[in-house]
Write a protein that holds these residues in place. Structure first.
Motif, short mmCIF file in Angstrom:
data_model
loop_
_atom_site.label_atom_id
_atom_site.label_comp_id
_atom_site.label_asym_id
_atom_site.label_seq_id
_atom_site.Cartn_x
_atom_site.Cartn_y
_atom_site.Cartn_z
N PHE A 55 0.83 -1.21 0.00
CA PHE A 55 0.00 0.00 0.00
C PHE A 55 0.86 1.26 0.00
N GLU A 56 1.90 1.25 0.81
CA GLU A 56 2.80 2.41 0.88
C GLU A 56 3.39 2.73 -0.49
N ARG A 57 3.86 1.71 -1.20
CA ARG A 57 4.61 1.94 -2.44
C ARG A 57 3.74 2.03 -3.69
N ILE A 58 2.62 1.33 -3.70
CA ILE A 58 1.83 1.25 -4.93
C ILE A 58 0.53 2.04 -4.84
N VAL A 59 -0.14 2.03 -3.71
CA VAL A 59 -1.47 2.61 -3.60
C VAL A 59 -1.45 4.02 -3.03
N CYS A 60 -0.65 4.24 -2.01
CA CYS A 60 -0.69 5.51 -1.29
C CYS A 60 0.38 6.51 -1.73
N ASN A 61 1.17 6.17 -2.72
CA ASN A 61 2.21 7.09 -3.17
C ASN A 61 1.59 8.37 -3.70
N GLU A 62 2.18 9.50 -3.36
CA GLU A 62 1.60 10.79 -3.74
C GLU A 62 2.03 11.25 -5.12
N ALA A 63 3.15 10.76 -5.64
CA ALA A 63 3.65 11.19 -6.93
C ALA A 63 3.18 10.26 -8.04
N SER A 64 3.13 10.79 -9.26
CA SER A 64 2.79 10.00 -10.43
C SER A 64 3.69 10.43 -11.58
N MET A 65 4.05 9.48 -12.44
CA MET A 65 4.88 9.80 -13.60
C MET A 65 4.13 10.67 -14.61
N PHE A 66 2.81 10.66 -14.56
CA PHE A 66 2.03 11.26 -15.64
C PHE A 66 1.22 12.48 -15.21
N SER A 67 1.34 12.90 -13.97
CA SER A 67 0.57 14.06 -13.52
C SER A 67 1.25 14.70 -12.32
N ASP A 68 1.29 16.03 -12.32
CA ASP A 68 1.80 16.74 -11.15
C ASP A 68 0.77 16.81 -10.05
#
Length: 427
Positions: A162-175
């Protein structure tokens, strides 16, 4: 490729890959301690238990008595040579270890099966019969706006998912990525790790695990315009199921997550099939995918290498001199129960928890020094742990990435691959 080292010193390692669950988190920071290694950053209960296990270097044994490594290898080779149908099980090792045990099984005329393959076959059967649409950890991390956790205690199996895949705040495709909805479809699932700014709604639909397939099949029917009577579907209020269907149809990228080890009931492969068929249907009008977790104890690496080497999944026999595949006939646990084998070679190089089955047939054990079998093996050879005692490679749970493991400490424990190659040479 050497492990990155920080200014703290030569024994301080960053960007370390953790081999103790199928996610293979590769951002750990490991440093020295008075008793060996210490997880300094980005650890979890599994990584702490694995990396901080004290280094113990016992002698190999034959019939419970200390011997040299060469004597133990010779004894193991003799047992395999005299065996009519050996089983090469456990298979908890890295890619090179599985390659070596496949070669040994071929030369020794034996059967290969992983300790956790009962769970894996809940997936394999569906993949073989009807196929599926799957995503990867990276795709899910960067694109998904809806996660459905289907009957699986993911946090227990993979503490950082959850920490790494679901709850991460950053995205490669959107600020400014959109909030995520997380739906727990099942009873008693640990939701404690679902938190942070990225999380919007968290919904709980407490359906019994063996009825999840019933809910998904009903959603497929409703999606096609079929009429379903009654106020309850699979033990859930009809309105809750209809609401979940609408959320799936509205999602820009939905992901159904399950872990086969959690689906431990009769005919659980039918639940996996229900997930897969539902995903296919929603994909006709939206973007939806499945994500199967699990893969602990090197299970994904074992399945991948067996496929490369033999052309078949696990449960392959080399007794005839060529690979023969049968998922039922060559299931290790069934064969041991039916006493169809006269020798078990068990390989467990990651944790002491993967103890061999309690069987009265002779056993060769290649395991971590702290492993405690129920019975004294004929031959015991302590082996090092990939990613701690020696370098290696493992396949991540989504089957798309192979990650390098680092040697983090000096140890006299041999690689399982080296021991297996020497046994093969001695046959």
């Amino acid at each position: 490729m050497e492990s990155e080292k920080s200014s703290h010193g030569a024994n301080h390692h960053t960007n370390v890959a953790c081999p103790f669950c199928g996610i293979l988190c590769d951002d750990l920071e490991i440093g020295p301690s008075s008793e060996g290694l210490k997880v300094l950053k980005n650890g979890c209960v599994k990584s702490v238990a694995g990396f901080e296990r004290k280094l113990v270097e016992p002698s190999p044994q034959v019939d419970g008595k200390d011997v040299s490594l060469d004597e133990a290898i010779a004894a193991a080779a003799r047992l395999i040579r005299e065996s009519h149908l050996p089983i090469f099980g456990g298979l908890a090792t890295d890619v090179e270890g599985v390659r070596a045990i496949m070669a040994l099984a071929e030369k020794g005329g034996g059967i290969v099966d992983h300790a956790l393959s009962d769970a894996q076959y809940r997936n394999f059967k569906v993949l073989q019969t009807s196929g599926w649409v799957m995503t990867t950890l990276t795709e899910a991390r960067n694109r998904a706006d809806l996660f459905i956790i289907a009957g699986s205690d993911v946090h227990k199996l993979h503490p950082r998912f959850f920490e790494r895949i679901v709850c991460n705040e950053a995205s490669m495709f959107s600020d400014n990525p959109p909030k995520r909805t997380v739906v727990f479809l099942g009873e008693g699932l640990d939701q404690s790790a679902v938190k942070g700014n990225r999380i919007g709604e968290v919904l709980t639909l407490p359906v019994k695990t063996d009825r999840i397939g019933e809910v998904l099949d009903a959603m497929r029917a409703l999606n096609k315009g079929a009429t379903i009577t009654g106020d309850n579907i699979g033990g859930l209020p009809r309105a809750a199921v209809e609401d979940l269907l609408e959320r799936c149809k509205a999602a820009s990228y939905g992901v159904v997550v399950w872990a086969p080890p959690s689906l431990s009931f009769a005919n659980a492969d039918l639940t996996v099939q229900a997930v897969s068929e539902f995903v296919k249907d929603i994909n006709l009008t939206s973007r939806f995918a499945g994500l199967a977790l699990g893969g602990n104890e090197g299970a994904v690496s074992a399945g991948a290498v067996c496929g490369w080497q033999s052309g078949f999944p696990l449960r392959v026999s080399f007794a005839s001199g060529k690979p023969d595949y049968d998922s039922e006939r060559y299931a290790m646990n069934r064969m041991l129960y039916a006493k169809e084998s006269d020798l078990l070679l068990w390989l467990a190089s990651f944790t002491p928890d993967l103890s061999p089955p309690d069987t009265d047939i002779p056993m060769i054990l290649l395991g971590t020094p702290s492993i405690k079998p129920a019975r004294t093996p004929k031959v015991y050879i302590p082996v090092g742990t990939p990613g701690i005692d020696h370098a290696g490679i493992m396949v991540r749970v989504d089957n798309v990435v192979s990650l390098p493991l680092r040697k983090l400490r000096n140890s006299t424990l041999p690689r399982a691959a080296d021991v297996l190659e020497k046994i093969e040479a001695a046959l």
